[in-house]
Design a protein around this motif. Sequence first.
Motif, PDB file in Angstrom:
ATOM      1  N   GLY A  33       0.574  -1.026   0.431  1.00 18.21           N
ATOM      2  CA  GLY A  33       0.073   0.000   0.284  1.00 18.21           C
ATOM      3  C   GLY A  33       0.899   1.235   0.014  1.00 18.21           C
ATOM      4  N   GLU A  34       1.659   1.346   0.985  1.00 18.71           N
ATOM      5  CA  GLU A  34       2.775   2.380   0.819  1.00 18.71           C
ATOM      6  C   GLU A  34       3.409   2.590  -0.482  1.00 18.71           C
ATOM      7  N   GLU A  35       4.016   1.616  -1.088  1.00 18.06           N
ATOM      8  CA  GLU A  35       4.504   1.691  -2.198  1.00 18.06           C
ATOM      9  C   GLU A  35       4.103   2.438  -3.365  1.00 18.06           C
ATOM     10  N   SER A  36       3.174   1.963  -3.233  1.00 16.20           N
ATOM     11  CA  SER A  36       1.663   1.321  -4.103  1.00 16.20           C
ATOM     12  C   SER A  36       1.174   2.965  -4.292  1.00 16.20           C
ATOM     13  N   GLY A  37       0.920   4.066  -2.905  1.00 11.38           N
ATOM     14  CA  GLY A  37       0.628   4.923  -2.983  1.00 11.38           C
ATOM     15  C   GLY A  37       1.203   6.555  -3.077  1.00 11.38           C
ATOM     16  N   SER A  38       2.643   5.976  -2.792  1.00 13.09           N
ATOM     17  CA  SER A  38       3.997   7.251  -2.772  1.00 13.09           C
ATOM     18  C   SER A  38       3.865   7.215  -4.872  1.00 13.09           C
ATOM     19  N   LEU A  39       3.824   5.840  -5.588  1.00  8.26           N
ATOM     20  CA  LEU A  39       4.202   6.402  -6.575  1.00  8.26           C
ATOM     21  C   LEU A  39       2.458   7.278  -7.168  1.00  8.26           C
ATOM     22  N   SER A  40       1.664   7.150  -7.085  1.00  8.31           N
ATOM     23  CA  SER A  40       0.267   7.505  -7.265  1.00  8.31           C
ATOM     24  C   SER A  40       0.445   8.725  -7.160  1.00  8.31           C
ATOM     25  N   SER A  41       1.271   9.288  -5.727  1.00  9.77           N
ATOM     26  CA  SER A  41       1.444  11.046  -5.803  1.00  9.77           C
ATOM     27  C   SER A  41       2.498  11.712  -6.237  1.00  9.77           C
ATOM     28  N   ALA A  69      -2.875  16.003  -5.313  1.00 11.34           N
ATOM     29  CA  ALA A  69      -4.446  15.001  -3.931  1.00 11.34           C
ATOM     30  C   ALA A  69      -5.899  14.886  -4.483  1.00 11.34           C
ATOM     31  N   TYR A  70      -5.466  16.330  -5.147  1.00 12.29           N
ATOM     32  CA  TYR A  70      -7.445  15.722  -6.120  1.00 12.29           C
ATOM     33  C   TYR A  70      -6.877  15.252  -7.337  1.00 12.29           C
ATOM     34  N   PHE A  71      -5.724  14.762  -7.466  1.00 10.60           N
ATOM     35  CA  PHE A  71      -5.769  13.758  -9.375  1.00 10.60           C
ATOM     36  C   PHE A  71      -5.309  12.416  -8.612  1.00 10.60           C
ATOM     37  N   GLU A  72      -4.743  12.129  -7.642  1.00 10.31           N
ATOM     38  CA  GLU A  72      -4.459  10.898  -7.507  1.00 10.31           C
ATOM     39  C   GLU A  72      -5.547  10.308  -7.750  1.00 10.31           C
ATOM     40  N   HIS A  73      -6.753   9.812  -7.317  1.00  6.65           N
ATOM     41  CA  HIS A  73      -7.899   8.990  -7.205  1.00  6.65           C
ATOM     42  C   HIS A  73      -7.757   9.019  -8.705  1.00  6.65           C
ATOM     43  N   PRO A  74      -8.372   9.929  -8.911  1.00  8.47           N
ATOM     44  CA  PRO A  74      -9.319  10.128 -11.161  1.00  8.47           C
ATOM     45  C   PRO A  74      -7.395   9.188 -12.137  1.00  8.47           C
ATOM     46  N   ILE A  75      -6.641   9.939 -11.703  1.00  7.64           N
ATOM     47  CA  ILE A  75      -5.805   8.985 -12.563  1.00  7.64           C
ATOM     48  C   ILE A  75      -5.147   7.231 -11.944  1.00  7.64           C
ATOM     49  N   ARG A  76      -5.018   7.398 -10.339  1.00  8.50           N
ATOM     50  CA  ARG A  76      -5.469   5.133 -10.328  1.00  8.50           C
ATOM     51  C   ARG A  76      -6.532   4.955 -11.316  1.00  8.50           C
ATOM     52  N   PRO A 128       0.491  -6.840   1.508  1.00  9.23           N
ATOM     53  CA  PRO A 128       0.203  -5.693   3.165  1.00  9.23           C
ATOM     54  C   PRO A 128      -0.297  -4.004   2.033  1.00  9.23           C
ATOM     55  N   GLY A 129      -1.593  -4.129   2.530  1.00  5.76           N
ATOM     56  CA  GLY A 129      -2.040  -2.569   2.536  1.00  5.76           C
ATOM     57  C   GLY A 129      -2.492  -2.436   0.987  1.00  5.76           C
ATOM     58  N   ARG A 130      -3.300  -3.230   0.451  1.00  9.80           N
ATOM     59  CA  ARG A 130      -4.375  -2.874  -0.721  1.00  9.80           C
ATOM     60  C   ARG A 130      -5.491  -4.045  -0.523  1.00  9.80           C
TER      61      ARG A 130
END
Length: 174
Positions: A33-41, A69-76, A128-130
């Motif tokens: 979860g952390e690695e995926s989140g940091s890539l998205s960020s 932060a606004y773009f993160e969810h749509p980009i994912r 983990p975290g996903r």
Amino acid sequence: MKNNKKKIAVSVVAAILLVLLYLLIFAFSGQDGEESGSLSSMISEKCAELLNAISGKHWTQNVIDSMAAYFEHPIRKLAHFSEYACMGMLLYGVWRPWKERNRKLYLLIVLWVFVSAGADEFHQLFVPGRYGCFADVVLDTCGGAFGLLVCVCVEKIVRRRKQKRKDKEKEITL
């Protein structure tokens, strides 16, 4: 004979690219979860910085961070859709040379994408975290169907152009 070699070449290239795509999807799904989140960020921040540069607004870092932060969810979600759109195209490339264009072929491809998306989300349950999400399976399947639709439309356009050329050649010879 020449036509069969072309069919084989198209299918083999599409199959190789499909395997590479599966490896890429599996690698992204295997990130915690952390690695995926940091890539998205990071990607979201780059998009916000690019938008800032294009607009010429000279936003503050706080505004850029808010936009990211606004773009993160749509980009994912766009990434999910795009990966599976590519899958739909590649599956069409693998099977189209050997099967007639019909509903069975289209259903087979969409079903294959659906099962692949489901397996991907199931895999994430053990990372983990996903977590797995049926909405992502639906989104991925829509992406695959879109990729398939693009291929069908492109093939139809090419076929029409070839037919128009043939018709013109017949007119000229008459």
